[in-house]
Structures are given as C-alpha cells and as structure tokens.
Write an enzyme that holds these catalytic residues in place. Structure first.
Site, PDB file in Angstrom:
ATOM      1  N   SER A   1       0.849  -1.256  -0.055  1.00  6.37           N
ATOM      2  CA  SER A   1       0.095   0.114   0.043  1.00  6.37           C
ATOM      3  C   SER A   1       0.810   1.302  -0.020  1.00  6.37           C
ATOM      4  CB  SER A   1      -0.916   0.006   1.039  1.00  6.37           C
ATOM      5  OG  SER A   1      -0.577   0.019   2.360  1.00  6.37           O
TER       6      SER A   1
ATOM      7  N   ARG B   1      23.347 -13.658   3.663  1.00  2.00           N
ATOM      8  CA  ARG B   1      22.662 -12.333   3.511  1.00  2.00           C
ATOM      9  C   ARG B   1      23.524 -11.703   2.637  1.00  2.00           C
ATOM     10  NH1 ARG B   1      21.728  -8.961   8.840  1.00  2.00           N
ATOM     11  NH2 ARG B   1      20.252 -10.533   9.081  1.00  2.00           N
TER      12      ARG B   1
ATOM     13  N   MET C   1      10.601  -7.082   4.099  1.00  2.00           N
ATOM     14  CA  MET C   1      10.797  -7.643   5.533  1.00  2.00           C
ATOM     15  C   MET C   1      12.254  -8.423   5.606  1.00  2.00           C
ATOM     16  SD  MET C   1       8.217  -6.319   6.945  1.00  2.00           S
ATOM     17  CE  MET C   1       8.135  -7.494   8.389  1.00  2.00           C
ATOM     18  N   ARG C   2      13.302  -7.984   4.919  1.00  2.00           N
ATOM     19  CA  ARG C   2      14.698  -8.619   4.942  1.00  2.00           C
ATOM     20  C   ARG C   2      15.411  -7.620   5.589  1.00  2.00           C
ATOM     21  NH1 ARG C   2      13.777 -13.545   5.325  1.00  2.00           N
ATOM     22  NH2 ARG C   2      15.777 -13.913   5.269  1.00  2.00           N
TER      23      ARG C   2
ATOM     24  N   LEU D   1      18.836  -5.797   5.761  1.00  2.00           N
ATOM     25  CA  LEU D   1      20.001  -5.554   4.968  1.00  2.00           C
ATOM     26  C   LEU D   1      21.204  -5.385   5.605  1.00  2.00           C
ATOM     27  CD1 LEU D   1      18.085  -3.053   2.783  1.00  2.00           C
ATOM     28  CD2 LEU D   1      18.734  -5.264   2.128  1.00  2.00           C
TER      29      LEU D   1
ATOM     30  N   HIS E   1       8.713   3.364   8.758  1.00  2.00           N
ATOM     31  CA  HIS E   1       8.323   2.794  10.024  1.00  2.00           C
ATOM     32  C   HIS E   1       7.001   3.181  10.732  1.00  2.00           C
ATOM     33  CE1 HIS E   1       9.324   0.297  13.309  1.00  2.00           C
ATOM     34  NE2 HIS E   1       9.043   1.216  13.983  1.00  2.00           N
TER      35      HIS E   1
ATOM     36  N   VAL F   1      18.879  -1.533  12.614  1.00  2.00           N
ATOM     37  CA  VAL F   1      17.499  -1.495  12.129  1.00  2.00           C
ATOM     38  C   VAL F   1      16.734  -0.535  12.685  1.00  2.00           C
ATOM     39  CG1 VAL F   1      15.557  -2.914  12.221  1.00  2.00           C
ATOM     40  CG2 VAL F   1      17.647  -3.957  11.617  1.00  2.00           C
TER      41      VAL F   1
HETATM   42  C1  GRF Z   1       3.864  -0.482   6.762  1.00  2.00           C
HETATM   43  O1  GRF Z   1       3.297  -0.397   8.000  1.00  2.00           O
HETATM   44  C2  GRF Z   1       5.271  -0.112   6.896  1.00  2.00           C
HETATM   45  O2  GRF Z   1       5.235   1.084   7.934  1.00  2.00           O
HETATM   46  C3  GRF Z   1       5.858  -1.065   7.472  1.00  2.00           C
HETATM   47  O3  GRF Z   1       5.437  -2.439   6.794  1.00  2.00           O
HETATM   48  C4  GRF Z   1       3.989  -1.922   6.320  1.00  2.00           C
HETATM   49  C5  GRF Z   1       3.980  -2.234   5.080  1.00  2.00           C
HETATM   50  O4  GRF Z   1       2.554  -1.978   4.526  1.00  2.00           O
HETATM   51  N1  GRF Z   1       7.347  -0.976   7.351  1.00  2.00           N
HETATM   52  P1  GRF Z   1       2.323  -2.039   2.939  1.00  2.00           P
HETATM   53  O5  GRF Z   1       3.222  -3.256   2.190  1.00  2.00           O
HETATM   54  O6  GRF Z   1       3.011  -0.683   2.316  1.00  2.00           O
HETATM   55  O7  GRF Z   1       1.081  -2.078   2.874  1.00  2.00           O
END
Ligand code: GRF
Length: 214
Positions: free
Chosen positions: A15, A67, A92-93, A95, A111, A146
C-alpha cells in the site's frame, strides 16, 4: 525535469508502494519508479507495479545461502535498472551493513512509529500497551542498525480512548501514505540532506513534522 530513478523494495501488500506510484504519476513529481523489487513472488505489491507498467523483479531470499549473497543480488538488480535511490516499503529482510553503506543517504525506509520510540515489530500493540498518547510513522534514512537513522518526515496520530491495534494501525497507515511521498519528494528535490546524524530540511533541523489528513 530530471526525475530521480527510484526503486521500491517490497515484501507484501504494497500500500505504501501504491502511494508512491500515485505520487509519481503526477508529471511534476521529482522521482520516477524504475523498478519494484520483491523478495517474495507472492507479494501483492507486484500486481500494483504491473498495473502501473513498472518493471518488477523477484529476488527470492531463500535461493541465497547468506545475507551477503542476497544483498549482492539486490545490488545487481538495482544496478541493472540504473537505480539511483531506494525506498523500502514493507521490505521484511534486514539488509547487511555492506549494502546499507553502499547506499548511504540514498536508501530510505518507512516505519510505523514515531522513532526512536517502538523500533521493531508490532508497534501499534506496543504503543497501546505503553499507554502512548500519540503514535505515528517515520520515514528515515537507513543505517545498519534496524529502524535507526536520521528521520526525514514524521506524522503523528492521536491515540483514542478504546483504540485497538488494528484501528490505530489503519489510521497510522493513512498517515504513512502521506508521509512517504512527501519524504521522497524532499529527497529528490535535494531539500532533505543528512548533516551529521540529523536531517536538515531546507537547511533547518528536521525531521519535518506534519499533521496527516485523517
Ligand atoms: C507499513 O506499515 C510500513 O510502515 C511497514 O510495513 C508496512 C507495509 O505495508 N514497514 P504496505 O506493504 O506498504 O501496505
């Protein structure tokens, strides 16, 4: 106008990617998405990119032993696409420091908290459990540790009586969709600059704090 060639790295829903795609659709927006890269072939965000006719790549992390090898594959994909700037959007990895240092001040992340509060996962439930009065989101330059790094933009959201983690998350997400395009614009226009361990916006101490539209 020269538009900053940007890659967006995702792992899922996308999103925030969509918010960036929509912003980049405006002819005067100073960045252009040259590549959407996912570490998962089933990331919903890939369909969003395809719909917007943006090139996509999948670099499955499971295919790499280390990694460093995965990061190197990411780096190659970015180089092949001629990318100059990278936005992490639900990627979600973690770096490695070599990659992060190679992209220093050209790599940003969003974040869902007002950093430095609540780094890590489950930020909304943790903010509620801590009795926070406000919560929100941060777009920041990435550093090897992170969820650290100089903040560019922050948007605060009031915590309401009886809030649930999901309800709060939904309001923060709306703020994210405003914060990320703003931060990318500020970077692409050269208005957000790292000075020491902070960001200056138009030469003034950052981050830029704004009231999200509900
Ligand atoms: C968001 O809440 C972002 O802040 C976090 O992961 C989520 C990703 O959501 N890092 P989307 O994939 O952008 O919908």
């Amino acid at each position: 106008m020269v538009r900053l060639k940007t890659a967006v790295l995702i792992s899922g829903r996308g999103s925030n990617l969509q918010a960036l795609i929509d912003a980049c659709a405006a002819p005067e927006f100073p960045a252009h998405i040259a590549l959407v890269l996912s570490n998962r072939a089933d990331a919903q965000g890939l369909a969003r990119a395809a719909k917007a006719k943006i090139p996509t790549r999948v670099v499955p992390h499971g295919e790499y032993q280390t990694r460093a090898a995965f990061d190197a594959a990411l780096g190659r994909a970015l180089a092949e696409a001629g990318v100059e700037f990278v936005c992490l959007a639900g990627f979600m990895r973690v770096l490695g420091s070599e990659f992060v240092n190679a992209w220093r001040d050209k790599l940003i992340n969003i974040h869902p908290s007002l950093l430095p509060e609540f780094p890590g996962l489950d930020t909304h439930a943790r903010a509620l459990a801590a009795g926070a009065k406000q919560h929100g989101c941060t777009v920041h330059f990435v550093r090897a540790e992170v969820d650290s790094g100089p903040a560019i933009v922050q948007a605060a959201v009031r915590v309401l009586p009886g809030d649930t983690a999901d309800g709060l998350a939904a309001r923060v997400l709306k703020a994210e969709h405003q914060a990320y395009p703003l931060a990318l614009r500020l970077c692409a226009e050269g208005r957000a600059r790292v000075v020491g361990d902070r960001v200056e916006i138009d030469g003034k101490p950052g981050p830029l704090r704004f009231e999200p539209v509900p």
